[in-house]
Design an enzyme around this catalytic site. Sequence first.
Site, PDB file in Angstrom:
ATOM      1  CE  LYS A  35      18.371 -41.861  33.624  1.00  0.00           C
ATOM      2  NZ  LYS A  35      18.081 -40.873  34.673  1.00  0.00           N
ATOM      3  NE  ARG A 130      12.413 -35.672  38.620  1.00  0.00           N
ATOM      4  CZ  ARG A 130      13.185 -36.145  37.648  1.00  0.00           C
ATOM      5  NH1 ARG A 130      12.781 -36.053  36.389  1.00  0.00           N
ATOM      6  NH2 ARG A 130      14.348 -36.682  37.910  1.00  0.00           N
ATOM      7  CE1 TYR A 257       1.930 -42.171   3.096  1.00  0.00           C
ATOM      8  CE2 TYR A 257       3.962 -42.420   4.356  1.00  0.00           C
ATOM      9  CZ  TYR A 257       2.880 -42.986   3.692  1.00  0.00           C
ATOM     10  OH  TYR A 257       2.755 -44.336   3.638  1.00  0.00           O
ATOM     11  CG  MET A 305       6.435 -47.171  10.492  1.00  0.00           C
ATOM     12  SD  MET A 305       5.095 -48.371  10.533  1.00  0.00           S
ATOM     13  CE  MET A 305       3.710 -47.371  10.990  1.00  0.00           C
TER      14      MET A 305
END
Length: 362
Positions: A35, A130, A257, A305
């Site tokens: 997955k 679940r 930053y 980023m």
Amino acid sequence: MPRPIAATVHMGSLRHNLARMRACAGDRTLWAVVKANAYGHGLLRAARAFADADGLAMIDICDAQAVRAAGWTKRILLLEGFFDETDLPILDDLEIETNIHNREMIEILKAHAPYKNLKVHIKVNSGMNRLGFLPLEEHFVFQELSAIEGVQVMGFVTHFANAEPSYLGEGPATVSKQISRLGRIAHETAGVCLSNSAATLWHPEVVGSAVRAGIALYGVSPDPKFSSDEVGLKPAMTLSAKILAIQEIPAGEAVGYGSRFVAKRTSRIAIVACGYADGYPRSMPDGAPTYVEGHYAPIAGTVAMDMLTIDVTDIPAAKVGSVVELWGKHVPINYLAGLCHTIGYELMCAIALRVPLLEDEN
Ligand SMILES: *Cc1c(COP(=O)(O)O)cnc(C)c1O
């Protein structure tokens, strides 16, 4: 030139880990869980590496179609089942097996019968709370599903909440309590799939006829208390990026930053082509390790980023173009994950689309 960052997937390590889990699984069926794009490693690449598994387990039906189209002829299992009635003919045609976890799914199955040969597994909720039917209902669900024309019930599956040895809690969902809630099913040796990686590695008392191995196949210990080495696994992904620039700064200057890192001495700061938009967590603290030119270099300043900054003052060989390992063999992903309060699973899956996935035979 593409940006100098890559996640390199080590095919030999994937195969080694599969063999390791095969040995733990004994004569049980081994489902390789692929997955989330094979935990970030690339679905079709993982399917190639796991050619010796008995089947692939996944979440998305489009992934199942993709592996069939790529030539996977062995079993496929959808762990969360189907999501819509329009999925059913696809499952039936492509021989994709599905978990069934609620009453609504049974009604949909009934409404669209008959099938050629639709293989289903009954998901039992043994304490994770679940998905799944209660152990009390399992007998009736079995009868009900078996009565649908063209449906073949393969057996029962459940999922453990706490199969890691460092889970010392005495809560309601220990492995032994989940096993005892399962009752009779837990002791059957046909048609029962209980264990994930952790239970396969550390709970030999759990039996069944199949196991579902995920994280361990990617070379990461399901329990961060143990290294990959200690459990006989090899990390199958290296995230690396190159140094784009080096700044020499005097004591008292800040980096990045928020000016989180302030130099205590004259420092060489390397700017690396990896940021949070690549999947490297912004929450990584100063001091977290990276590995460059044979030495560890600490994160120095807030991850941005597209860039992160490391202190290479003590590594004179580090220069523009040097390759920095962000995680992999020298920087264990679980250790790094622990520093920002998450788990290796999350970091691997969060590798961004813009990061090229490469592969080698290591
Ligand atoms: C993801 C998943 C697994 C694999 O778990 P690992 O801890 O990665 O081995 C097994 N079973 C189910 C139902 C899952 O969702």
